[in-house]
Design a protein around this motif. Structure first.
Motif, PDB file in Angstrom:
ATOM      1  N   MET A   1       0.987  -1.220   0.031  1.00 54.77           N
ATOM      2  CA  MET A   1       0.105  -0.048   0.117  1.00 54.77           C
ATOM      3  C   MET A   1       0.814   1.351   0.100  1.00 54.77           C
ATOM      4  SD  MET A   1      -3.071  -0.687   2.614  1.00 54.77           S
ATOM      5  CE  MET A   1      -2.255  -1.431   4.234  1.00 54.77           C
ATOM      6  N   LYS A   2       0.420   2.263  -0.613  1.00 55.09           N
ATOM      7  CA  LYS A   2       1.002   3.456  -0.750  1.00 55.09           C
ATOM      8  C   LYS A   2       0.977   4.304   0.501  1.00 55.09           C
ATOM      9  CE  LYS A   2       0.503   8.016  -2.792  1.00 55.09           C
ATOM     10  NZ  LYS A   2      -0.525   8.859  -3.602  1.00 55.09           N
ATOM     11  N   LYS A   3       2.535   4.941   0.748  1.00 55.87           N
ATOM     12  CA  LYS A   3       2.478   5.639   2.059  1.00 55.87           C
ATOM     13  C   LYS A   3       1.835   6.894   1.815  1.00 55.87           C
ATOM     14  CE  LYS A   3       6.961   3.682   3.346  1.00 55.87           C
ATOM     15  NZ  LYS A   3       8.561   4.026   3.428  1.00 55.87           N
ATOM     16  N   LEU A   4       0.682   7.181   2.854  1.00 59.14           N
ATOM     17  CA  LEU A   4      -0.070   8.504   2.524  1.00 59.14           C
ATOM     18  C   LEU A   4       0.517   9.408   3.621  1.00 59.14           C
ATOM     19  CD1 LEU A   4      -2.495   9.817   1.054  1.00 59.14           C
ATOM     20  CD2 LEU A   4      -3.862   8.874   2.621  1.00 59.14           C
ATOM     21  N   VAL A   5       0.819   9.054   4.568  1.00 60.15           N
ATOM     22  CA  VAL A   5       1.300  10.054   5.867  1.00 60.15           C
ATOM     23  C   VAL A   5       2.720   9.523   6.232  1.00 60.15           C
ATOM     24  CG1 VAL A   5       0.756  11.085   7.961  1.00 60.15           C
ATOM     25  CG2 VAL A   5      -1.045  10.960   6.287  1.00 60.15           C
ATOM     26  N   GLN A   6       3.725  10.304   6.315  1.00 62.52           N
ATOM     27  CA  GLN A   6       4.912  10.195   7.058  1.00 62.52           C
ATOM     28  C   GLN A   6       5.241  11.186   7.935  1.00 62.52           C
ATOM     29  OE1 GLN A   6       6.131   9.726   2.564  1.00 62.52           O
ATOM     30  NE2 GLN A   6       7.975   8.487   3.655  1.00 62.52           N
ATOM     31  N   ILE A   7       5.523  10.782   9.237  1.00 59.35           N
ATOM     32  CA  ILE A   7       5.926  11.426  10.162  1.00 59.35           C
ATOM     33  C   ILE A   7       7.220  11.135  10.642  1.00 59.35           C
ATOM     34  CG2 ILE A   7       5.102  12.337  12.612  1.00 59.35           C
ATOM     35  CD1 ILE A   7       2.362  11.416  12.052  1.00 59.35           C
ATOM     36  N   GLU A   8       8.305  12.116  10.498  1.00 62.26           N
ATOM     37  CA  GLU A   8       9.500  11.678  10.633  1.00 62.26           C
ATOM     38  C   GLU A   8       9.947  12.850  11.827  1.00 62.26           C
ATOM     39  OE1 GLU A   8      11.278  12.385   6.872  1.00 62.26           O
ATOM     40  OE2 GLU A   8       9.948  10.892   6.023  1.00 62.26           O
ATOM     41  N   ASN A   9      10.195  11.996  12.866  1.00 63.69           N
ATOM     42  CA  ASN A   9      11.025  12.594  14.094  1.00 63.69           C
ATOM     43  C   ASN A   9      10.260  14.044  14.548  1.00 63.69           C
ATOM     44  OD1 ASN A   9      13.210  10.577  13.869  1.00 63.69           O
ATOM     45  ND2 ASN A   9      14.066  11.686  12.155  1.00 63.69           N
ATOM     46  N   GLU A  33      -2.217   3.900   2.508  1.00 61.90           N
ATOM     47  CA  GLU A  33      -3.645   4.404   2.109  1.00 61.90           C
ATOM     48  C   GLU A  33      -4.435   3.164   2.263  1.00 61.90           C
ATOM     49  OE1 GLU A  33      -4.303   6.246  -1.947  1.00 61.90           O
ATOM     50  OE2 GLU A  33      -3.604   4.445  -2.258  1.00 61.90           O
ATOM     51  N   GLY A  34      -5.675   3.451   2.657  1.00 59.74           N
ATOM     52  CA  GLY A  34      -6.779   2.547   3.035  1.00 59.74           C
ATOM     53  C   GLY A  34      -6.522   2.200   4.557  1.00 59.74           C
ATOM     54  N   GLU A  35      -5.587   2.632   5.279  1.00 56.21           N
ATOM     55  CA  GLU A  35      -5.537   1.880   6.514  1.00 56.21           C
ATOM     56  C   GLU A  35      -6.153   3.004   7.590  1.00 56.21           C
ATOM     57  OE1 GLU A  35      -1.583   0.712   9.335  1.00 56.21           O
ATOM     58  OE2 GLU A  35      -1.301   2.268   7.919  1.00 56.21           O
ATOM     59  N   PHE A  36      -6.658   2.104   8.783  1.00 59.69           N
ATOM     60  CA  PHE A  36      -7.251   2.935   9.769  1.00 59.69           C
ATOM     61  C   PHE A  36      -6.489   2.753  11.044  1.00 59.69           C
ATOM     62  CE2 PHE A  36     -11.705   4.031  11.449  1.00 59.69           C
ATOM     63  CZ  PHE A  36     -11.506   4.325  12.472  1.00 59.69           C
ATOM     64  N   VAL A  37      -6.218   3.945  11.464  1.00 55.25           N
ATOM     65  CA  VAL A  37      -4.920   3.983  12.683  1.00 55.25           C
ATOM     66  C   VAL A  37      -5.477   4.792  13.863  1.00 55.25           C
ATOM     67  CG1 VAL A  37      -2.669   4.910  13.368  1.00 55.25           C
ATOM     68  CG2 VAL A  37      -2.971   3.795  10.929  1.00 55.25           C
ATOM     69  N   THR A  38      -5.405   4.293  14.960  1.00 52.64           N
ATOM     70  CA  THR A  38      -6.182   5.188  16.023  1.00 52.64           C
ATOM     71  C   THR A  38      -4.958   5.362  16.801  1.00 52.64           C
ATOM     72  OG1 THR A  38      -8.170   3.829  15.896  1.00 52.64           O
ATOM     73  CG2 THR A  38      -7.487   4.693  18.073  1.00 52.64           C
ATOM     74  N   LEU A  39      -4.995   6.442  17.527  1.00 50.32           N
ATOM     75  CA  LEU A  39      -4.212   7.166  18.382  1.00 50.32           C
ATOM     76  C   LEU A  39      -4.864   7.115  20.039  1.00 50.32           C
ATOM     77  CD1 LEU A  39      -3.099  10.327  16.789  1.00 50.32           C
ATOM     78  CD2 LEU A  39      -1.952   7.882  16.434  1.00 50.32           C
ATOM     79  N   THR A 191      -8.814   6.368   4.259  1.00 50.40           N
ATOM     80  CA  THR A 191      -7.625   6.256   5.198  1.00 50.40           C
ATOM     81  C   THR A 191      -8.131   6.983   6.169  1.00 50.40           C
ATOM     82  OG1 THR A 191      -6.122   5.995   3.292  1.00 50.40           O
ATOM     83  CG2 THR A 191      -5.197   6.629   5.468  1.00 50.40           C
ATOM     84  N   VAL A 192      -8.020   6.610   7.398  1.00 50.40           N
ATOM     85  CA  VAL A 192      -8.414   7.234   8.707  1.00 50.40           C
ATOM     86  C   VAL A 192      -7.361   7.055   9.871  1.00 50.40           C
ATOM     87  CG1 VAL A 192     -10.290   7.306  10.558  1.00 50.40           C
ATOM     88  CG2 VAL A 192     -10.678   6.469   8.215  1.00 50.40           C
ATOM     89  N   VAL A 193      -7.247   8.464  10.676  1.00 45.92           N
ATOM     90  CA  VAL A 193      -6.500   8.420  11.841  1.00 45.92           C
ATOM     91  C   VAL A 193      -7.475   8.929  12.807  1.00 45.92           C
ATOM     92  CG1 VAL A 193      -4.805   9.464  12.819  1.00 45.92           C
ATOM     93  CG2 VAL A 193      -4.229   8.666  10.544  1.00 45.92           C
ATOM     94  N   MET A 194      -7.639   8.301  13.739  1.00 45.34           N
ATOM     95  CA  MET A 194      -8.809   8.489  14.898  1.00 45.34           C
ATOM     96  C   MET A 194      -8.067   8.587  16.180  1.00 45.34           C
ATOM     97  SD  MET A 194     -12.443   6.820  15.610  1.00 45.34           S
ATOM     98  CE  MET A 194     -11.674   5.269  16.730  1.00 45.34           C
ATOM     99  N   VAL A 195      -8.440   9.455  16.833  1.00 46.13           N
ATOM    100  CA  VAL A 195      -8.262   9.850  18.525  1.00 46.13           C
ATOM    101  C   VAL A 195      -9.203   9.420  19.252  1.00 46.13           C
ATOM    102  CG1 VAL A 195      -7.878  11.546  20.381  1.00 46.13           C
ATOM    103  CG2 VAL A 195      -6.619  11.705  17.989  1.00 46.13           C
ATOM    104  N   THR A 196      -9.045   8.609  20.350  1.00 44.90           N
ATOM    105  CA  THR A 196      -9.760   7.698  21.133  1.00 44.90           C
ATOM    106  C   THR A 196      -9.368   7.643  22.531  1.00 44.90           C
ATOM    107  OG1 THR A 196     -11.718   6.003  21.411  1.00 44.90           O
ATOM    108  CG2 THR A 196      -9.805   5.436  20.397  1.00 44.90           C
TER     109      THR A 196
END
Length: 263
Positions: A1-9, A33-39, A191-196
Motif C-alpha cells: 500500500m502507498k505511504k500516505l502520511v509520513q511523520i518523521e522525528n 493508504e486505506g489503513e485505519f490507525v487509532t491514537l 484512510t483514517v486516523v482517529m483519536v480515542t
C-alpha cells in the motif's frame, strides 16, 4: 500500500508563562493508504496535538510531516477533520452545511448541479437523506456527527482525521455510529486516523493502534497490529480470543505500564 502520511522525528513545544512546554517528542509514524490507525493514551499525552499536526492546524517545532508526497505546511482539502463537537452552522440545514464544504473544494471547477449531487451522495452515504432539510437543532447528537462525517467525506479527502468523534454520545448511539463508520470506510476505502480514549472502540475499528506515553514530552510507546478480518461484527468479537488479547494489551499499556511510570 502507498505511504500516505509520513511523520518523521516530529516534536511539538509551546511557550507558556511557566516556560517552554514539550508536548510531543521523536514521533515517527507511517500511515498507508486505506489503513485505519487509532491514537490512544491518557489525557494530556498529545493525541489531539498529533492529529492537529497531521491536519496542518499547527506546525511542528521539530521534524517534518508529509501527506500524499508533499510537506504539510497548513490545512488542505486532502485532509478532512471531524471533531467531537460537530461544528455545524446552526442557521444552515444539514444539506447546506455539507454543500458549503463541497462548494469550497469543487466550486471553481464544477457546476451547481454536480455540487448538489455530491452533497446528496454524501448525506445518503451516512443515511441522512431524510434529514437534508432539517436544521442542527432539529436533529439528535448522533445525527449531527453523521452530518459532520458526511461533510468531511464530501470533500473526497485523501485522509479522514477524527478527534474523538463519538466521545460526547451515549453508549448505544456511539455503538451505532461505530458500525456506520466501519461500513462507510469499507465502502469508500478511506484512510483514517482517529483519536480515542475507548479501548474497545480502538480494537473494533483499527488496523493499528498507536499507544502514546504519558505527557509531557510524550512519544510512541507501542504499536498494536489488530489482526482481525473485516467486516467485523461487535457481537461476534465479544468472545473472540484475538479481540480479547488486543484489548488486554491496550489495557496493560494504559493502566499498568503508564500508570506505574507516572507513579
Amino acid at each position: 500500500m502507498k505511504k500516505l502520511v509520513q511523520i518523521e522525528n516530529v516534536g511539538m513545544g509551546f511557550d507558556t508563562k511557566q516556560g517552554h512546554f514539550v508536548a510531543l517528542r521523536d514521533i515517527s509514524l507511517t500511515v498507508r493508504e486505506g489503513e485505519f490507525v487509532t491514537l490512544i493514551g491518557h489525557s494530556g499525552c498529545g493525541k489531539s496535538t498529533l492529529l492537529n499536526l497531521i491536519a496542518g492546524l499547527t506546525l511542528p517545532t521539530a521534524g517534518v510531516l508529509i501527506c500524499n508526497g508533499r510537506e504539510v505546511a497548513g490545512p488542505g482539502p486532502e485532509r478532512a477533520v471531524v471533531f467531537q463537537n460537530h461544528s455545524l452552522l446552526p442557521w444552515l440545514t444539514c444539506f447546506d452545511n455539507v454543500y458549503l464544504a463541497v462548494e469550497r473544494v469543487f466550486g471553481t471547477k464544477e457546476g451547481k448541479p454536480r455540487l448538489k449531487t455530491r452533497t446528496h451522495e454524501a448525506l445518503d452515504l451516512v443515511g441522512l437523506t431524510h434529514a437534508e432539510t432539517k436544521y442542527p437543532q432539529e436533529i439528535s447528537g448522533g445525527m449531527k456527527q453523521r452530518v459532520g462525517i458526511a461533510r468531511a467525506l464530501a470533500m473526497e479527502p485523501k485522509i479522514l482525521l477524527l478527534d474523538e468523534p463519538f466521545g460526547a454520545l451515549d453508549a448505544l448511539t456511539r455503538a451505532n455510529l461505530q458500525d456506520e463508520l466501519m461500513r462507510i470506510t469499507a465502502q469508500t476505502n478511506a484512510t483514517v486516523v482517529m483519536v480515542t480514549h475507548d479501548v474497545d472502540e480502538a480494537v473494533l475499528l483499527s488496523d493499528r493502534v498507536v499507544m502514546l506515553t504519558n505527557g509531557p514530552a510524550a512519544t510512541i510507546g507501542e504499536i498494536l497490529h489488530v489482526d482481525l478480518p473485516r467486516p467485523r461484527d461487535r457481537l461476534a468479537l465479544a468472545h473472540d480470543p484475538v479481540f480479547l488479547e488486543c484489548r488486554a494489551t491496550l489495557l496493560e499499556f494504559l493502566y499498568q505500564k503508564q500508570l506505574r511510570r507516572a507513579a
